[in-house]
Design an enzyme around this catalytic site. Structure first.
Site, mmCIF file in Angstrom:
data_model
loop_
_atom_site.group_PDB
_atom_site.id
_atom_site.type_symbol
_atom_site.label_atom_id
_atom_site.label_comp_id
_atom_site.label_asym_id
_atom_site.label_seq_id
_atom_site.Cartn_x
_atom_site.Cartn_y
_atom_site.Cartn_z
ATOM 1 N N HIS A 198 -6.904 -6.524 -0.032
ATOM 2 C CA HIS A 198 -5.862 -5.537 0.233
ATOM 3 C C HIS A 198 -4.778 -6.100 1.143
ATOM 4 C CE1 HIS A 198 -4.275 -1.478 0.104
ATOM 5 N NE2 HIS A 198 -4.171 -1.467 1.420
ATOM 6 N N ASP A 218 -9.505 -6.403 -3.671
ATOM 7 C CA ASP A 218 -9.063 -5.167 -3.017
ATOM 8 C C ASP A 218 -10.043 -4.039 -3.311
ATOM 9 O OD1 ASP A 218 -7.748 -3.060 -1.888
ATOM 10 O OD2 ASP A 218 -5.835 -3.431 -2.867
ATOM 11 N N SER A 250 0.836 -1.199 0.000
ATOM 12 C CA SER A 250 0.000 0.000 0.000
ATOM 13 C C SER A 250 0.879 1.262 0.000
ATOM 14 C CB SER A 250 -0.950 -0.049 1.198
ATOM 15 O OG SER A 250 -1.966 0.901 1.077
#
Length: 457
Positions: A406, A378, A260
């Site tokens: 995610h 995600d 991320s």
């Protein structure tokens, strides 16, 4: 939940913080944990595991190496030299043209150790921040008169003068990175709301394989200190923290694994240290656009309000970050110490994501082999963002995990570990290099190249 709401109302009325901004968990040293002061008063918790490797027997033919010498030949094995030549042109109309002129490597899957060579190719994309300017309507074509020749087609429009041209031309050595190589180190970087504990499965797996692994808590996360000043959580402040950690633990060949927001710090380090960063893994990192905080985001609310909403935010993160929302996933969040940061830190982190340099051209200049991992469920990062990243990067592999979301490295640790290990062991196969040079047919696809030097005109 009621206690959280009551504390939030109290802090709004009194104007004081609901609680002190302190790191989560204990700051007591533990096995394989270190506390590194990157700046005065700014201390990061680091998990550093150095595996026990059996020292090779020294023979009469092998000279004894000093403590500061690297065992290059014995550890690195044979490396492959790749000629990297690329021209990146940015036009004023928002068009980005990438011309790959050197050795182009491409492989759709990493189930084999060798990548295939593709001929040179050209990639054309539109910049994400480009707003199309309305143009005058084209004149309607006049129908030809019977017995007369058709009018000649209008001349093709030439591209406008380039706004910026970046040229890359160099050689790069790429080799397999095994756990038995003492010059290899793995760096793991988490994102907003995470901690180094989210990498628990990866740290244990790769340390058992003999890799030296390093993972740090970002400022305000995990057991790192949490300064009560918003400037401590800007991208540049956090990037300098990661630079300090990298310089402290770096070996000759380093592999960066980011998740991320952590992908941006890996990108920064790969750009700053192209000779030391050997490979990069980007897990659900998103597109190559520059970071910009959203002014309409819920995270722009005052910290006391965020404190009131913390139970709802945690539930929303569980729902959006995992493909399933069961007891197992809740326990993973708890064990990983994920999304358990102070509201002030959370707000400052989301507001500090400003990095205008990290645009498409910046990513197109990256010169290391990169593996993109995307969880198909995600809800934070759309699939097309990682696909766009794969189109722009020089040397890219994209792998989609069907059952992941995610937090795919926590949901599917075995799949992610196997995929990462295959990538660490991967090295290009240049045996078809001469054959592809004679192929006059260009191929469109993901560009894969590497470099150490570039010029910006």
């Amino acid at each position: 939940m009621l206690t959280s709401i009551a504390d939030g109302i109290l802090c709004c009325l009194t104007g004081k913080a609901a609680n002190l901004v302190m790191p989560v968990g204990s700051s007591q040293p533990a096995d394989a944990f270190e506390f590194v002061e990157v700046k005065p008063g700014r201390v990061l918790r680091v998990r550093h595991i150095i595996p026990d490797r059996q020292a090779p027997a020294v023979t009469e033919e092998d000279p004894v190496k000093g403590p500061g010498q690297e065992m290059d030949a014995g550890n690195c094995g044979e490396s492959v030299s790749v000629h990297c030549k690329r021209k990146i042109t940015v036009y004023r109309n928002g068009q980005l043209v990438i011309e790959n002129l050197g050795d182009v490597l491409y492989s759709e899957i990493l189930q084999c150790q060798d990548g295939d060579l593709e001929p040179c190719s050209t990639v054309e994309v539109e910049l994400a921040d480009y707003k199309e300017v309305p143009t005058s309507p084209e004149p309607k074509p006049v129908p030809p008169v019977v017995g007369e020749q058709k009018p000649a087609p209008p001349p093709r429009r030439r591209r406008r003068k380039p706004k910026r041209v970046v040229t890359i031309d160099s050689e790069r050595e790429i080799s397999s990175c095994k756990g038995t190589h003492s010059d290899v180190a793995l760096f793991f970087v988490h994102g907003v709301g995470g901690s180094l504990d989210i990498w628990g499965s990866q740290l244990d797996f790769f340390s058992r394989l003999g890799y030296e692994v390093i993972a740090a808590d970002l400022a305000g996360h995990g057991a790192s200190t949490a300064p009560h000043i918003a400037a401590a959580y800007t991208f540049y402040a956090l990037a300098e923290d990661m630079r300090a950690i990298f310089k402290r633990y770096a070996r000759k060949r380093n592999i960066l694994i980011g998740h991320s927001y952590g992908v941006s710090f890996c990108t920064f380090l790969a750009h700053e240290y192209p000779d030391q960063v050997h490979k990069v893994v980007m897990i659900n990192g998103g597109g190559p656009t520059a970071l910009e905080p959203s002014l309409c985001s819920i995270f722009q609310l005052p910290p006391c309000v965020l404190h009131c909403l913390s139970p709802c935010l945690a539930w929303s993160f569980l729902k959006a970050g995992f493909a399933r929302q069961g007891a197992k996933e809740k326990q993973l969040l708890k064990n990983g110490n994920a999304f358990n940061v102070n509201p002030f830190v959370l707000r400052a982190m989301m507001s500090g994501q400003y990095w205008p340099e990290g645009d498409e051209v910046y990513h197109a200049e990256l010169t290391v082999p990169i593996l993109l991992v995307h969880g198909v469920h995600d809800k934070f990062v759309p699939m097309d963002e990682d696909q766009r990243m794969a189109e722009i990067l020089l040397f890219a592999f994209l792998k989609v995990i069907e059952e992941g979301s995610h937090m795919v490295m926590m949901e599917c640790p075995d799949t992610v570990n196997t995929l990462l290990h295959e990538f660490f062991l991967w090295e290009p196969d240049m045996s078809k290099k001469d054959a592809t040079k004679t192929d006059p047919v260009p191929a469109n696809g993901v560009a894969i190249q590497t470099t150490n030097n570039h010029t910006d005109k």
